[in-house]
Design a protein around this motif. Sequence first.
Motif, PDB file in Angstrom:
ATOM      1  N   PHE A 145       0.848  -1.187   0.000  1.00 24.52           N
ATOM      2  CA  PHE A 145       0.000   0.000   0.000  1.00 24.52           C
ATOM      3  C   PHE A 145       0.881   1.232   0.000  1.00 24.52           C
ATOM      4  CE2 PHE A 145      -2.106   3.344   2.585  1.00 24.52           C
ATOM      5  CZ  PHE A 145      -3.119   3.687   1.692  1.00 24.52           C
ATOM      6  N   ASN A 146       0.613   2.129  -0.989  1.00 22.99           N
ATOM      7  CA  ASN A 146       1.359   3.388  -1.099  1.00 22.99           C
ATOM      8  C   ASN A 146       0.559   4.458  -0.388  1.00 22.99           C
ATOM      9  OD1 ASN A 146       2.678   5.741  -1.873  1.00 22.99           O
ATOM     10  ND2 ASN A 146       3.288   4.878  -3.849  1.00 22.99           N
ATOM     11  N   GLU A 147       1.069   4.958   0.715  1.00 18.28           N
ATOM     12  CA  GLU A 147       0.349   5.952   1.523  1.00 18.28           C
ATOM     13  C   GLU A 147       0.268   7.298   0.812  1.00 18.28           C
ATOM     14  OE1 GLU A 147       2.426   6.136   5.160  1.00 18.28           O
ATOM     15  OE2 GLU A 147       1.808   4.129   5.867  1.00 18.28           O
ATOM     16  N   THR A 148       1.176   7.564  -0.099  1.00 19.72           N
ATOM     17  CA  THR A 148       1.182   8.862  -0.780  1.00 19.72           C
ATOM     18  C   THR A 148       0.100   8.919  -1.864  1.00 19.72           C
ATOM     19  OG1 THR A 148       3.546   9.048  -0.372  1.00 19.72           O
ATOM     20  CG2 THR A 148       2.613  10.516  -2.026  1.00 19.72           C
ATOM     21  N   THR A 149       0.028   7.839  -2.684  1.00 27.80           N
ATOM     22  CA  THR A 149      -0.925   7.822  -3.806  1.00 27.80           C
ATOM     23  C   THR A 149      -2.197   7.040  -3.491  1.00 27.80           C
ATOM     24  OG1 THR A 149       0.166   5.876  -4.732  1.00 27.80           O
ATOM     25  CG2 THR A 149       0.985   8.045  -5.423  1.00 27.80           C
ATOM     26  N   ASN A 150      -2.259   6.390  -2.278  1.00 33.51           N
ATOM     27  CA  ASN A 150      -3.393   5.568  -1.874  1.00 33.51           C
ATOM     28  C   ASN A 150      -3.652   4.443  -2.883  1.00 33.51           C
ATOM     29  OD1 ASN A 150      -3.907   7.043   0.483  1.00 33.51           O
ATOM     30  ND2 ASN A 150      -5.140   8.566  -0.647  1.00 33.51           N
TER      31      ASN A 150
END
Length: 583
Positions: A14-19
């Motif tokens: 999971f990429n927290e920046t791009t969701n």
Amino acid sequence: AEIVDEGSGKPYYFNETTNETTWERPIENQEQIEMIHFKEKFQDAPGLFRPRPAHAIASFGFGGRLCVMQPQVAAPLSGMGVAPAATPSVNNTPSLRKGPVVIHRLLHLTSPADVALANVEEDIGDFRRENSKRFSPLIGCEDSEIFEQLQQRIQAYDQDGVAQTSDSASLLWSLIHVAARFKGRLRSSAGVSDPRGPEAAVISLLLGNEDKCGLESPVKVTKTEAVPSLGLEGTRDKDKNTKTSLGEVQRLLLLGKREEAVDNAIACGNHALALLVASMCDHETYQKACCRFAEDKLTKGSPLHTTVMLFSGQLQPPETESLDGCESYDTYWRDASHDLEHLWRHHLATILSNRTLGWERIVVALGDRLLELDLVHAAHFCYMVCGCSITPLSYRSSRLVMVGCDHSIPNNTYLMTREGIESYERTEFFEWAKRRGNPHAAIPALQEFKLRYAKLLADYGLENQAHLYIKNIRKCTGLDGSEREQNLSLSKDKSKYKKAPPSSTGQSTLFFSEEFRKDLMEFEDRVCFSLRISPSWESKGISSKKSTVSRVFDGLSSFAKGVRIPVPEEIMPQPKEDTALSD
């Protein structure tokens, strides 16, 4: 972030920046991308990524110790019949386990020649003995044993052929032998007039082998006349106008014109008459007549030419200021460098046998010229006979740092070459020769090299010899670990080699740098810890901080005995002062 899916149990990212979420692991940089492509390309060739095979592990330790662990085949446990759990074998090779650790000594595995402590051609049978006297300090040995060692060094070079380098190196060892015979003296007040003095021995050494020198006639050879004898008794002018020339000289003398008569006699080649008349003139005229005679009749650069120039005062010593540099040779030695490699011994013997004012500086200039010609042994021979001191490497005008090697080469001064170690040995022999005349004599600049040599011995496994050198250094420097030494180390004057008042034993203490003191103490601590003996400063009752090795050893010993180790007050945690106290 890496998260495990509860349903499938597989991880997803999971990429927290791009969701965004993805099942594939994100790639961080280009290097990882290239590595993935490489593995995908060669995934069918597992041999390229096989693990490194088991191998022996070796590590060096202090005191010439070599610790080796050789892996062994893993055997089944007794009574179980199966091998213990281990990594699957590769290519049907058996599983291995850790083997025993074996400690070797370098002196039992290699020869001293492999580490430049001895020449390859030397007999190394006794060198592998830990208590060999070959590597012990000279101070404290019997004089007969040291003289025997000197003779062996000289004979080793004499058997090495007729090479010029070997000849010069043998001369250096022979010169140190002369210094030892005369208790460290190479000069005396009587000079060469004393047939039993050091100067006579040095000149005999220089002229001991005429066949190797290639000495030729010093008289110029012309096409119209044969070579006259060395005495020049038969030299006469054969010119048809001899009577006319003599008549002109006679006429000038009748008129009292002696300077003009000298010029006329020189012009007609009658140098004997010119020198006779010039002896009644001023000094400048006499020097002019001698110089013209040497130039016209003698080969320039020959020893006889040097003698005539000395007697006439034409060979002037260099100025004292120019001696501060390492290239003080004057124009004479530059012009007389023809075959100087073979004739330097005769030039030096000529100067020593016919001393004039300032002869020491003339010899220094000769040595500087030889050094420029890369004749290091010959240059150092000149420096030693004229009284040049052995000075530290840090001095800008240092000529002698160690006897017989070029100190501008770092590996020589670090004792990493055989040339450097042999030069150190020569310098130590020279110090011993000086101590024969004065029991308290020492060469301050040598002590740093003694410490380096002791470290080499310790690395080779000769720790007992290294410990003897530590005692030798403390004896020569006065750094005996006493309270007086500590007071000197706190002095504001940190200049090297400045003498202090004699101690109670009569040995003068020398101011050395704090770095040298610390290095000596740390090395002694390591050697003593390895030999399981107490350092010298503990026997003196010094209340100073112990080194790290000593503190660790004391701590392990106390722990083994069950003694609680007290924590020093300066490192105990102190309670913080509360800024505000609540009721």
